[in-house]
Design a protein around this motif. Structure first.
Motif, PDB file in Angstrom:
ATOM      1  N   VAL A   4       0.837  -1.201   0.000  1.00  0.00           N
ATOM      2  CA  VAL A   4       0.000   0.000   0.000  1.00  0.00           C
ATOM      3  C   VAL A   4       0.868   1.246   0.000  1.00  0.00           C
ATOM      4  CG1 VAL A   4      -0.190   0.109   2.517  1.00  0.00           C
ATOM      5  CG2 VAL A   4      -1.987   1.110   1.100  1.00  0.00           C
ATOM      6  N   SER A   5       0.372   2.273  -0.652  1.00  0.00           N
ATOM      7  CA  SER A   5       1.007   3.590  -0.612  1.00  0.00           C
ATOM      8  C   SER A   5      -0.115   4.619  -0.547  1.00  0.00           C
ATOM      9  CB  SER A   5       1.889   3.814  -1.843  1.00  0.00           C
ATOM     10  OG  SER A   5       1.091   3.869  -3.006  1.00  0.00           O
ATOM     11  N   ILE A   6       0.245   5.829  -0.213  1.00  0.00           N
ATOM     12  CA  ILE A   6      -0.750   6.900  -0.230  1.00  0.00           C
ATOM     13  C   ILE A   6      -0.271   8.007  -1.151  1.00  0.00           C
ATOM     14  CG2 ILE A   6      -1.796   6.430   2.001  1.00  0.00           C
ATOM     15  CD1 ILE A   6      -0.081   8.553   3.265  1.00  0.00           C
ATOM     16  N   SER A   7      -1.252   8.698  -1.732  1.00  0.00           N
ATOM     17  CA  SER A   7      -0.944   9.829  -2.613  1.00  0.00           C
ATOM     18  C   SER A   7      -1.897  10.970  -2.279  1.00  0.00           C
ATOM     19  CB  SER A   7      -1.069   9.422  -4.079  1.00  0.00           C
ATOM     20  OG  SER A   7      -2.385   8.987  -4.366  1.00  0.00           O
ATOM     21  N   THR A   9      -4.247  14.270  -3.655  1.00  0.00           N
ATOM     22  CA  THR A   9      -4.981  14.700  -4.840  1.00  0.00           C
ATOM     23  C   THR A   9      -4.638  16.119  -5.261  1.00  0.00           C
ATOM     24  OG1 THR A   9      -6.820  15.505  -3.510  1.00  0.00           O
ATOM     25  CG2 THR A   9      -6.947  13.211  -4.299  1.00  0.00           C
ATOM     26  N   ILE A  23      -5.203   9.572  -0.411  1.00  0.00           N
ATOM     27  CA  ILE A  23      -5.882   8.365  -0.898  1.00  0.00           C
ATOM     28  C   ILE A  23      -4.950   7.162  -0.797  1.00  0.00           C
ATOM     29  CG2 ILE A  23      -6.935   7.298  -2.933  1.00  0.00           C
ATOM     30  CD1 ILE A  23      -7.649  10.106  -3.890  1.00  0.00           C
ATOM     31  N   ASN A  25      -3.560   3.613  -2.043  1.00  0.00           N
ATOM     32  CA  ASN A  25      -3.400   2.951  -3.345  1.00  0.00           C
ATOM     33  C   ASN A  25      -2.833   1.551  -3.120  1.00  0.00           C
ATOM     34  OD1 ASN A  25      -4.024   5.319  -4.969  1.00  0.00           O
ATOM     35  ND2 ASN A  25      -2.104   6.132  -4.181  1.00  0.00           N
ATOM     36  N   PRO A  26      -3.386   0.493  -3.597  1.00  0.00           N
ATOM     37  CA  PRO A  26      -4.701   0.401  -4.246  1.00  0.00           C
ATOM     38  C   PRO A  26      -5.792   0.441  -3.180  1.00  0.00           C
ATOM     39  CG  PRO A  26      -3.759  -1.783  -4.079  1.00  0.00           C
ATOM     40  CD  PRO A  26      -2.746  -0.818  -3.510  1.00  0.00           C
ATOM     41  N   PRO A  27      -6.992   0.874  -3.555  1.00  0.00           N
ATOM     42  CA  PRO A  27      -8.074   0.968  -2.577  1.00  0.00           C
ATOM     43  C   PRO A  27      -8.748  -0.390  -2.330  1.00  0.00           C
ATOM     44  CG  PRO A  27      -8.791   1.815  -4.696  1.00  0.00           C
ATOM     45  CD  PRO A  27      -7.352   1.451  -4.844  1.00  0.00           C
ATOM     46  N   ASP A  40     -10.441   4.428   2.879  1.00  0.00           N
ATOM     47  CA  ASP A  40      -9.350   4.527   1.908  1.00  0.00           C
ATOM     48  C   ASP A  40      -9.031   5.962   1.492  1.00  0.00           C
ATOM     49  OD1 ASP A  40     -11.575   5.019   0.362  1.00  0.00           O
ATOM     50  OD2 ASP A  40     -11.186   3.423  -1.097  1.00  0.00           O
ATOM     51  N   GLU A  41      -9.705   6.956   2.113  1.00  0.00           N
ATOM     52  CA  GLU A  41      -9.443   8.361   1.776  1.00  0.00           C
ATOM     53  C   GLU A  41      -9.766   9.237   2.983  1.00  0.00           C
ATOM     54  OE1 GLU A  41     -11.120  11.755  -1.325  1.00  0.00           O
ATOM     55  OE2 GLU A  41     -11.356   9.645  -1.840  1.00  0.00           O
ATOM     56  N   SER A  64       2.190   2.243   5.156  1.00  0.00           N
ATOM     57  CA  SER A  64       2.395   2.966   3.901  1.00  0.00           C
ATOM     58  C   SER A  64       3.580   3.913   4.015  1.00  0.00           C
ATOM     59  CB  SER A  64       1.141   3.786   3.578  1.00  0.00           C
ATOM     60  OG  SER A  64       1.046   4.882   4.483  1.00  0.00           O
TER      61      SER A  64
END
Length: 174
Positions: A4-7, A9, A23, A25-27, A40-41, A64
């Motif tokens: 998992v990672s987060i990004s 927006t 968010i 990733n992947p959700p 997930d967000e 993450s």
């Protein structure tokens, strides 16, 4: 283990009052954010380091990456100092990186011969901005006589005041 990672927006550096969505990733799976929120967000508006722990359907967990968010403070609401002489006024804002007056001028001080309300919006080095309260510029009319006492103002026009006249103003309040 889940991967998992987060990004983000949008930009992770903004002015106070702004926000950014983070968010996963992947959700998929379940997520617990460093804020304690689940899902997930998340939407954040405070400075800090944000991450999450993901748990897959087998009960395995992984952390993450960390995203740093910076909410820059807004500059102080600017104050306008006024110096009037005759039929002109100079308005000056407190120091900041840039200025935008209600007249469109972009200097720290402006001069005017026009009566009315004036504001200035200042921006700091982070491009965060604040706007002053309106300042009213008004000029006394030539030879106008004005009396003020206890918050009450009376004005006599030049043609109604005999030369050399002496006045006493009595203010009666209830």
């Amino acid at each position: 283990l889940p991967v998992v990672s987060i990004s983000a927006t949008g930009p992770t550096t903004f002015c106070d009052g702004g926000t950014v969505d983070l968010i996963a990733n992947p959700p998929s799976g379940s997520y617990v954010w460093s804020t304690g929120e689940m899902g997930d967000e998340i939407t954040v508006g405070d400075s800090g380091d944000y991450s999450l722990v993901a748990t897959n359907e087998f009960g395995c967990s992984a952390s993450s990456n960390v995203i740093q968010v910076t909410a820059n403070p807004l500059p102080a609401i600017p104050t306008i100092s006024t110096v009037s002489a005759g039929g002109s006024a100079t308005l000056t804002s407190n120091p900041e990186a840039s200025y935008l007056w209600s007249t469109g001028e972009t200097t720290q001080s402006i001069s005017t011969t026009v009566e009315g309300e004036y504001t200035v919006t200042v921006s700091d080095v982070n491009q965060c901005s604040a706007t002053s309260y309106p300042t009213t510029v008004a000029f006394a009319q030539p030879n106008q006589t004005t009396f003020s006492a206890n918050g009450v103002t009376a004005t006599l026009q030049p043609d109604t005041v005999p030369e050399g006249a002496v006045f006493t103003v009595d203010v009666i309040t209830d």
